[in-house]
Write an enzyme that holds these catalytic residues in place. Structure first.
Site, short mmCIF file in Angstrom:
data_model
loop_
_atom_site.label_atom_id
_atom_site.label_comp_id
_atom_site.label_asym_id
_atom_site.label_seq_id
_atom_site.Cartn_x
_atom_site.Cartn_y
_atom_site.Cartn_z
N TYR A 36 15.76 29.95 8.36
CA TYR A 36 14.67 30.61 9.07
C TYR A 36 14.83 30.47 10.59
O TYR A 36 15.21 29.42 11.09
CB TYR A 36 13.34 29.98 8.68
CG TYR A 36 12.91 30.27 7.27
CD1 TYR A 36 12.59 31.57 6.87
CD2 TYR A 36 12.81 29.24 6.33
CE1 TYR A 36 12.18 31.84 5.57
CE2 TYR A 36 12.40 29.50 5.03
CZ TYR A 36 12.09 30.81 4.66
OH TYR A 36 11.69 31.06 3.38
N LYS A 79 0.85 -1.20 0.00
CA LYS A 79 0.00 0.00 0.00
C LYS A 79 0.88 1.25 0.00
O LYS A 79 2.11 1.16 0.18
CB LYS A 79 -0.91 -0.02 1.23
CG LYS A 79 -0.14 0.01 2.53
CD LYS A 79 -1.05 -0.06 3.73
CE LYS A 79 -0.20 0.02 4.99
NZ LYS A 79 -0.93 0.48 6.15
C1 LIG Z 1 -3.85 -4.04 7.69
C2 LIG Z 1 -2.36 -3.99 7.65
N1 LIG Z 1 -1.66 -5.14 7.62
C3 LIG Z 1 -0.32 -5.16 7.60
C4 LIG Z 1 0.39 -3.97 7.60
C5 LIG Z 1 1.89 -4.03 7.58
O1 LIG Z 1 2.40 -3.52 8.78
P1 LIG Z 1 4.00 -3.39 8.96
O2 LIG Z 1 4.42 -2.40 7.93
O3 LIG Z 1 4.17 -2.89 10.34
O4 LIG Z 1 4.56 -4.72 8.71
C6 LIG Z 1 -0.30 -2.76 7.63
C7 LIG Z 1 0.44 -1.50 7.68
O5 LIG Z 1 0.21 -0.64 8.47
C8 LIG Z 1 -1.71 -2.77 7.65
O6 LIG Z 1 -2.40 -1.63 7.66
#
Ligand SMILES: Cc1ncc(COP(=O)(O)O)c(C=O)c1O
Length: 390
Positions: free
Chosen positions: A273, A46
């Site tokens: 700044y 994602k």
């Molecule tokens: C539903 C879900 N599963 C798995 C993960 C993976 O988590 P991580 O990056 O801590 O392994 C995430 C990321 O936040 C998530 O939202």
């Protein structure tokens, strides 16, 4: 009309996020060594593959053994499905306005969807009817995160609704852990207890649940008892384990720029700044044309180092003064031989000589800015071109 940003030609901008897909492949493979044979690995790609490029990350993870891909948005799932990758895809976050448009197509593409409320079930059921196929549903159970997911006492009701719906196929039960990176926190075991009792209740309603999954990177690394059918690591794939890891993982992103100018300044020169920094001696300053609009965290101002590659070698130098929107200043030191055009590595793998200083990591930036590597990586903005190593 929607207009993509930026409008700049990337060839005319020096800043690059260099992505090494081999690192993601190796990290995936290393995580795979921790799993029993029957446990699958869902690569969480994602947020554009945590900033690395979603398709780049997905392909690299599949090469490393991932057989599932996880994304938040249905739009990401569609893009993955259209790429024809050899992996089952799950998406888990949508709202009614866009879901009505996109979910039928997502389901037609064979993507699994998460359901975390009765309203989401209604959206998925309607989309499945429109697509004329059964939706493969992963029921998300809220065991303590308080975000997406049905609460434990709603499981039977939604289970019964799914059982009665010919367009719904219950494929999995899953949850997300709040505190797996705090290995001694009892919250994880409490969540697992709630999850297991919810799964039993759900099975009473719909029969055996084919798949269960709850392990993120931290639980994948530290809790083999929670691997179940699928693990869902994200950040570890990109080289940043959230807990100390026994396996070798290496960062997959290196953020680079180039010195725009070098100048000699006297002792007492104020920088940036708010004048939060003054030179303690006559020195040479380097101007780097990358700033918070490129994703550098302003909160790390005056608390971080970068690596500068000069003709006479690599040197770690402090970033000084406030980080600006488009630029930072580094204190090269009075004896520096750095020149405009010299490479600057903000974080990642500088690829220098074995005994040369290494570049800071996204973890260093995170600590300096009071955040987490996840945010450092996903903050690298759209105006930084990704260069994928082959
Ligand atoms: C539903 C879900 N599963 C798995 C993960 C993976 O988590 P991580 O990056 O801590 O392994 C995430 C990321 O936040 C998530 O939202």
């Amino acid at each position: 009309m929607t207009i993509p940003i930026p409008a700049e030609d990337p060839r005319h901008v020096p800043n690059r996020a260099v992505i090494d897909p081999a690192a993601i492949t190796q990290n995936t493979r290393a995580l795979g060594t921790l799993l029993e044979e029957q446990t699958a690995l869902m690569a969480v790609v994602k947020a554009d593959g945590y900033g690395h490029g979603m398709l780049t990350a997905a392909r690299a993870a599949i090469e490393g053994g991932a057989t599932w891909l996880g994304v938040a948005h249905p739009a990401s799932a569609l893009a993955l499905a259209r790429a024809g990758l050899d992996a089952q895809i799950l998406c888990w976050l949508y709202e009614p306005h866009t879901a009505k448009i996109v979910l039928p197509e997502v389901l037609s593409a064979g993507v699994d969807v998460a359901v975390g409320s009765m309203d989401m079930l209604a959206l998925v059921s309607a989309a499945a009817r429109e697509a004329d196929r059964r939706a493969r549903v992963h029921l998300k159970i809220d065991t303590g995160m308080g975000r997406n997911g049905v609460l434990p006492w709603q499981v039977r009701e939604i289970g019964a609704a799914m059982r009665e719906d010919d367009f719904i196929q219950v494929t999995a039960a899953w949850t997300h852990l709040t505190s797996a990176d705090e290995v001694d926190d009892p919250a994880t075991d409490q969540q697992v207890e709630i999850f297991d009792s919810c799964v039993r209740a759900l099975e009473d309603e719909v029969g055996p649940i084919p798949l269960q999954h709850l392990a993120n990177s931290a639980a994948t690394l530290t809790r083999p008892d929670l691997h179940r059918d699928i693990v869902r690591p994200g950040i570890a794939l990109y080289g940043y384990p959230p807990v100390p890891a026994d396996i070798a993982l290496r960062p997959a992103m290196t953020l680079t720029s180039s010195l725009a100018l070098v100048k000699e300044v006297p002792e007492g020169q104020s920088i940036g700044y708010g004048r939060i920094h003054r030179t303690s001696r006559a020195t040479r300053l380097g101007l780097v044309p990358i700033g918070y609009a490129d994703g550098l965290h302003r909160a790390a101002s005056d608390r971080i180092e970068v690596l500068v590659r000069t003709e006479s070698g690599d040197r770690r130098v402090p970033q000084v003064g406030r980080i600006s929107m488009d630029q930072i200043v580094v204190d090269l030191g009075p004896d520096s031989t750095a020149r405009p055009g010299d490479k600057v590595v903000l974080f990642g793998d500088a690829g220098g000589e074995p005994d040369a200083p290494s570049a800071p990591t996204a973890e260093h930036w995170a600590r300096a800015a009071g955040t987490i590597p996840y945010e450092v990586l996903t903050s690298v903005s759209g105006r930084v071109t990704r260069r994928v190593l082959s």
